[in-house]
Design a protein around this motif. Structure first.
Motif, PDB file in Angstrom:
ATOM      1  N   GLN A   3      38.223  37.886  31.744  1.00 20.87           N
ATOM      2  CA  GLN A   3      38.543  38.593  32.986  1.00 20.87           C
ATOM      3  C   GLN A   3      38.163  40.067  32.870  1.00 20.87           C
ATOM      4  OE1 GLN A   3      42.701  37.525  33.159  1.00 20.87           O
ATOM      5  NE2 GLN A   3      42.331  36.002  34.772  1.00 20.87           N
ATOM      6  N   VAL A  49      35.236  41.928  35.206  1.00 19.92           N
ATOM      7  CA  VAL A  49      35.478  43.114  36.034  1.00 19.92           C
ATOM      8  C   VAL A  49      34.588  44.256  35.558  1.00 19.92           C
ATOM      9  CG1 VAL A  49      37.163  44.860  36.721  1.00 19.92           C
ATOM     10  CG2 VAL A  49      37.824  42.455  36.659  1.00 19.92           C
ATOM     11  N   ALA A  79      31.174  43.794  36.957  1.00 16.69           N
ATOM     12  CA  ALA A  79      31.035  43.588  38.402  1.00 16.69           C
ATOM     13  C   ALA A  79      30.158  44.672  39.020  1.00 16.69           C
ATOM     14  CB  ALA A  79      32.405  43.578  39.072  1.00 16.69           C
ATOM     15  N   ASN A 104      42.155  44.172  43.171  1.00 19.73           N
ATOM     16  CA  ASN A 104      42.288  42.976  43.982  1.00 19.73           C
ATOM     17  C   ASN A 104      41.112  42.846  44.948  1.00 19.73           C
ATOM     18  OD1 ASN A 104      43.779  40.638  44.973  1.00 19.73           O
ATOM     19  ND2 ASN A 104      44.078  41.873  46.811  1.00 19.73           N
ATOM     20  N   CYS A 147      37.844  42.011  43.092  1.00 16.95           N
ATOM     21  CA  CYS A 147      37.835  40.610  42.668  1.00 16.95           C
ATOM     22  C   CYS A 147      37.644  39.676  43.862  1.00 16.95           C
ATOM     23  CB  CYS A 147      39.117  40.273  41.913  1.00 16.95           C
ATOM     24  SG  CYS A 147      39.208  41.057  40.291  1.00 16.95           S
ATOM     25  N   ASN A 197      34.223  39.086  44.890  1.00 17.01           N
ATOM     26  CA  ASN A 197      33.437  38.318  43.934  1.00 17.01           C
ATOM     27  C   ASN A 197      33.856  36.861  43.836  1.00 17.01           C
ATOM     28  OD1 ASN A 197      31.419  40.109  42.395  1.00 17.01           O
ATOM     29  ND2 ASN A 197      33.237  41.382  42.636  1.00 17.01           N
ATOM     30  N   SER A 213      32.951  32.035  39.646  1.00 14.14           N
ATOM     31  CA  SER A 213      33.827  33.052  40.237  1.00 14.14           C
ATOM     32  C   SER A 213      35.313  32.762  40.034  1.00 14.14           C
ATOM     33  CB  SER A 213      33.506  33.240  41.722  1.00 14.14           C
ATOM     34  OG  SER A 213      33.812  32.095  42.468  1.00 14.14           O
ATOM     35  N   PHE A 269      37.483  35.614  38.794  1.00 14.02           N
ATOM     36  CA  PHE A 269      37.904  36.591  39.799  1.00 14.02           C
ATOM     37  C   PHE A 269      39.036  36.028  40.656  1.00 14.02           C
ATOM     38  CE2 PHE A 269      33.501  37.972  38.934  1.00 14.02           C
ATOM     39  CZ  PHE A 269      33.764  39.277  38.563  1.00 14.02           C
ATOM     40  N   LEU A 285      42.272  36.334  38.871  1.00 12.24           N
ATOM     41  CA  LEU A 285      42.774  37.714  38.895  1.00 12.24           C
ATOM     42  C   LEU A 285      43.413  38.050  40.236  1.00 12.24           C
ATOM     43  CD1 LEU A 285      40.133  39.734  36.887  1.00 12.24           C
ATOM     44  CD2 LEU A 285      42.591  39.713  36.500  1.00 12.24           C
TER      45      LEU A 285
END
Length: 85
Positions: free
Chosen positions: A9, A13, A16, A50, A53, A56, A69, A72, A75
């Motif tokens: 995770q 991120v 990203a 948030n 994510c 994504n 995905s 994401f 998360l």
């Protein structure tokens, strides 16, 4: 809020597209905890995470979250269900 994230995770991120500086700084401050990281986030940082994510998360034709995905999506769920959010 303290949010524990897995290494995949954290790396998702970090990698990203369009990672805002405020989230990059939050990731830089993360505390390693075994195979995970603890992010200490303000409400605004948690909201930014948030939103990043959520942008994504992709679904297939059947409306199911794609495997790429899922990290994401997990998360997003973790943030929205966190007691401090």
């Amino acid at each position: 809020m303290d949010l524990t994230v897995t290494r995949p995770q954290y790396e998702a991120v970090r990698g990203a597209k369009h990672l805002p500086d405020v989230l990059k700084q939050a990731l830089d401050r993360a505390t390693p905890s075994g195979q995970a990281y603890v992010l200490r986030l303000t409400y605004e940082e948690a909201t930014a995470l948030n939103e990043l994510c959520a942008w994504n998360v992709h679904t297939d034709a059947g409306g199911n979250v794609t495997p790429d995905s899922r990290v994401f999506d997990d998360l997003v769920k973790a943030i929205l269900t966190h007691p401090d959010y």
